[in-house]
Every structure is written in C-alpha cells, then in structure tokens.
Design a protein around this motif. Structure first.
Motif, PDB file in Angstrom:
ATOM      1  N   UNK A  17     -10.750  -5.694 -21.846  1.00 39.46           N
ATOM      2  CA  UNK A  17      -9.720  -4.679 -21.666  1.00 39.46           C
ATOM      3  C   UNK A  17      -8.732  -4.698 -22.833  1.00 39.46           C
ATOM      4  N   UNK A  18      -8.322  -5.900 -23.239  1.00 41.25           N
ATOM      5  CA  UNK A  18      -7.394  -6.013 -24.374  1.00 41.25           C
ATOM      6  C   UNK A  18      -8.030  -5.476 -25.651  1.00 41.25           C
ATOM      7  N   UNK A  61       0.803  -9.692 -15.922  1.00 40.99           N
ATOM      8  CA  UNK A  61      -0.618  -9.828 -16.270  1.00 40.99           C
ATOM      9  C   UNK A  61      -1.162  -8.493 -16.764  1.00 40.99           C
ATOM     10  N   UNK A  62      -1.974  -8.530 -17.804  1.00 41.38           N
ATOM     11  CA  UNK A  62      -2.479  -7.315 -18.446  1.00 41.38           C
ATOM     12  C   UNK A  62      -3.305  -6.457 -17.492  1.00 41.38           C
ATOM     13  N   UNK A  63      -3.903  -7.075 -16.474  1.00 43.24           N
ATOM     14  CA  UNK A  63      -4.735  -6.313 -15.550  1.00 43.24           C
ATOM     15  C   UNK A  63      -3.950  -5.700 -14.390  1.00 43.24           C
ATOM     16  N   UNK A  64      -2.641  -5.947 -14.351  1.00 43.41           N
ATOM     17  CA  UNK A  64      -1.851  -5.488 -13.207  1.00 43.41           C
ATOM     18  C   UNK A  64      -1.912  -3.971 -13.052  1.00 43.41           C
ATOM     19  N   UNK A  99     -12.874   7.353 -19.456  1.00 40.04           N
ATOM     20  CA  UNK A  99     -14.282   7.110 -19.759  1.00 40.04           C
ATOM     21  C   UNK A  99     -14.455   6.384 -21.096  1.00 40.04           C
ATOM     22  N   UNK A 100     -13.715   6.802 -22.124  1.00 37.57           N
ATOM     23  CA  UNK A 100     -13.854   6.175 -23.437  1.00 37.57           C
ATOM     24  C   UNK A 100     -13.439   4.708 -23.391  1.00 37.57           C
ATOM     25  N   UNK A 101     -12.379   4.421 -22.631  1.00 36.33           N
ATOM     26  CA  UNK A 101     -11.922   3.045 -22.482  1.00 36.33           C
ATOM     27  C   UNK A 101     -12.990   2.201 -21.805  1.00 36.33           C
ATOM     28  N   UNK A 102     -13.562   2.725 -20.725  1.00 35.08           N
ATOM     29  CA  UNK A 102     -14.604   1.987 -20.006  1.00 35.08           C
ATOM     30  C   UNK A 102     -15.844   1.796 -20.881  1.00 35.08           C
ATOM     31  N   UNK A 103     -16.164   2.802 -21.675  1.00 36.44           N
ATOM     32  CA  UNK A 103     -17.323   2.688 -22.562  1.00 36.44           C
ATOM     33  C   UNK A 103     -17.117   1.559 -23.564  1.00 36.44           C
ATOM     34  N   UNK A 104     -15.911   1.464 -24.116  1.00 36.33           N
ATOM     35  CA  UNK A 104     -15.608   0.391 -25.072  1.00 36.33           C
ATOM     36  C   UNK A 104     -15.655  -0.971 -24.387  1.00 36.33           C
TER      37      UNK A 104
END
Length: 441
Positions: free
Chosen positions: A418-419, A307-310, A342-347
């Motif tokens: 997330x993807x 799973x992608x969230x693993x 941070x950049x990932x979470x912002x997106x």
C-alpha cells in the motif's frame, strides 16, 4: 426422522478396519525404510504441492521432445495416447473423444508461456496447425477469466485446431472458462495412467525410470494413495467381507465433517482472542458464521494510532472457506472502492505478485466479483482428514497461533504494498489515512 442405528457389529468392523490400515501403514513405512524408498529428490527440494516449480516444470520436462531425457517425443505421444484411451470430460462432465494428433509432427512445448493479455500459460503445446494450452492447478485457485483468456488467445489463430485443457487433482470443473469450451483431466486418472505408460517404456533407461518412480510417489501422496497397491488389496478384501462398512460409510463421513466443523470453530475462537490484542475486529456481513454452508470471516483493522491502513479502501479479512476447507487471508473491498481505486489496487497487486515469485508466498488471483482486489493467500490449506487427525492429536492453539502469525505477516506485506502504491499517485486521488472502520456489509 430418527437418527440411523449402526449395528454394534459394524462399529466393531470399523474399528478392525482402522487397526488393519494402521498395521498396513506401519508395514509400508518399514518396507520403504528397508528399501531406502523414503528418499525422494522432489520432496527433499520442494513441497509436494509446489504447482509451478515441481509439477508444471517436471511435466514439461517429460512432454518436451527435446528435453534432457533424450527420449524424443515418446512421453508426449504417450500423453496423447492416454487422453485418447482414458477419455476426457467437458465442463458438464460429459465424455468427449480426444483425437490423437498425427504422429511425426514437430512439437514445441513451452512452460510458463507469457502471451500478452492471455497471461501466463502453464504448458503450451504447439505444432503447425495445432495449439494446446494446459492450465495446471494443484491447490491454487484460478485467476480471473483465466481459461477464457487462454481460449480467446488460441482461437485468434486462423486455421488452427485448438484445445484448452484444465488439469487438477480430481478433474474438477473450471469457474473461469466463460463461453470458451475446455477439457477436464486429472492427476488421479490421467497423470497416473500416463506415468504408468512412461514407466513401462523406460524400464531399461534407469535414470529416467527412477525419476518417474519418484514423481509417481509424489502424485500418489497428493491424492492420499499412501498404501502400496499390494497392501491396498488387503483393505479391499476386508471391506468386501464386511459390507456394513460400505452400508454405513455415509454416517462415518457425516461424523467426520461434524468433527471438522467443531475444530474450525475452536481455531476461530482462539484466533479471535489472539487477534484482538492488536486489531479492531468485526464480522463480515455482521454475522459470525463458522458453520456448514457458511463462510466465517473476521474483518480486521490495526489499532495502532496513525497506522497507514486505518483509512485504506479495504480491510484485511481472515476467512474460512467451507467449500475448499481452507483458512485464507486477503484484502476485502467494496465494489465502489475497487472501481474508484482500481489503479491503486493494480499497483498493489503487482507488488504482491512480485513478492510471491521471489519468496514462494502463495497468492491466488484477484477476483473482483468476490471483493478480493488483491486475491487471497492460503494460511491453513485443505483441512482434509489426515491434517484434521494430526490437528486433533495436537493442541488447537498451535494451529490458531500459526493462523494469526500468517495474518500478521500478510498485514505487514499489504502495508508495504500500500505504501509503495500510494507513492506513485497524487495525494488528492488517495483515500485518507484516518477514519472509522466502516461497514463491510
């Protein structure tokens, strides 16, 4: 200390009061049905707690001097009069005088005003030399530094008299004002008083008056004022004659709070059994705390292989927030993970915010101090007395199933966010998609 003994006479009086309120409620419903008062255009089209599309936009339509009500600045001036007459509070709860602006000014009233780094201001009232920002909160939570940003924006204007006003159901204090001063007003006191003024001034303007009547009904419903004023007099008279009800009210509230806690625990138990079917589950901070003074929280990871969230730098968390009496779900992360990605979470946050706008999906602002980089979403909101009574009269698993369905819906949305966000970053900068669940302590 021994438990208080409530006289049997008072217990009987509580029962009589409940019966009286029940009968008055039936009478009120019958009266509403006979007069066709149950039909409300606002709640036919929108939820009664729709903060943006119902409350902010309707209040804006009244305050706007060039609004389609064709009453000019009447409602705006009555609004200012109400604040001056009733008074407002500062952050500490101290009364603060509200000076009436000079009449005859050319006001521009903007709803959902986007102002750069300040963000989106619900209502912005401007005229030469004066600027007032109003933040309207019904049930939603504040964005990070929200009132502080508004205050900074307004104070950047030289030679302007500025005010930041925080409007909530009960006039509660803000948690995001920082060092900026602000004024507190409420629907319970200020908005209802303002609407009464507006109704008196428009009795001969039937379309506007009827809209005001219906909006007042929505506000009263939100505040739990479901009985007509005339019927409430009967309740007041009964309580006045049976003072034991007043004397032992705190004991009744204590019992209701204990019942509410039992209900929360039972919902949490059912949710735990349900979610274990497709999630690894642990307890936030390694303690199962669905109790007074503690916020119970489950940390979840899908068990499906690959799973992608693993290996994501966050975990989905289901939490009961004791203070707000609400079950919520969100993405919980450690401070170092938030800083690193941070950049990932912002997106991801941007993706979720856009989804919320299009699909009317509740989203609170991100709060890094509380480890919620994407904010959180309400699932079972405001477990207040009426909702609690309704739940207790039903089957508890229905609420738990609704809760779990909300968790799974959120999980699907976070997976998409997330993807989408991952696709914009080089693989070397991203966390692995595999790995142990890790600690959330």
């Amino acid at each position: 200390m021994n438990a208080p003994v409530i006289p049997s006479r008072t217990l009987t009086e509580f029962g009589q009061l409940a019966q009286l309120i029940y009968e008055l409620t039936l009478r009120s419903k019958e009266r509403a049905r006979a007069t066709n008062a149950r039909f409300n255009v606002f709640t036919t089209l929108l939820k009664s707690d729709d903060e943006v599309r119902l409350h902010t936009r309707f209040i804006h339509s009244l305050l706007d001097p060039v609004g389609l009500h064709d009453c000019g600045p009447l409602f705006l001036e009555l609004f200012f009069q109400t604040l001056a007459e009733v008074g407002v509070l500062d952050h500490g709860g101290n009364p603060v005088p509200f000076d009436l602006p000079v009449a005859g000014r050319a006001w521009v009233v903007t709803k959902e005003a986007s102002r750069g780094e300040a963000g989106q201001i619900d209502l912005l009232l401007e005229c030469p030399g004066i600027a007032i920002a109003i933040e309207n909160k019904v049930y939603a939570y504040e964005q990070p530094d929200q009132l502080a940003r508004y205050g900074n924006y307004l104070s950047s204007r030289p030679n302007y008299a500025t005010r930041v006003i925080y409007l909530t159901l009960d006039g509660k204090e803000s948690a995001t004002h920082g060092s900026q001063s602000y004024l507190r007003i409420s629907y319970a006191v200020h908005i209802l008083a303002w609407l009464e003024k507006c109704l008196r001034e428009t009795y001969a303007i039937i379309p506007v008056n009827q809209a005001l009547v219906q909006y007042r009904a929505v506000v009263r419903h939100l505040l739990g004022q479901t009985l007509d004023t005339s019927l409430m007099q009967d309740v007041k008279s009964f309580v006045r004659q049976h003072t034991g009800i007043i004397r032992h009210r705190s004991h009744m509230i204590q019992a209701i709070d204990a019942i509410r806690l039992d209900w929360v625990r039972s919902v949490a138990d059912e949710a735990e059994k349900n979610l274990k079917a497709d999630h690894e589950l642990s307890f936030l901070h390694n303690k199962r705390c669905f109790d007074v003074g503690g916020n119970g929280a489950f940390a979840l990871r899908p068990i499906a292989a690959g799973h992608i969230l693993a290996g994501a730098p966050f975990r989905i968390v289901l939490q009961y927030w004791t203070e707000k009496r609400v079950f919520l779900v969100g993405a919980h992360a450690e401070k170092d993970e938030i800083s690193l990605h941070r950049a990932l979470f912002t997106a991801m946050e941007a993706w979720m915010a856009n989804y919320a706008k299009v699909h009317d999906y509740h989203q609170a602002g991100a709060n890094e101090e509380a480890n919620w980089p994407l904010g959180w979403h309400d699932l079972l909101s405001l477990v207040e007395d009426i909702a609690l009574a309704d739940a207790l009269e039903g089957v508890v698993t229905v609420s738990a199933e609704r809760l779990c369905a909300g968790v799974r819906e959120y999980g699907e949305l976070v997976m998409q966010a997330y993807a989408s966000a991952r696709a914009a970053f080089p693989p070397s900068t991203l966390p692995s998609d595999a790995g142990p669940m890790g600690s959330l302590n």
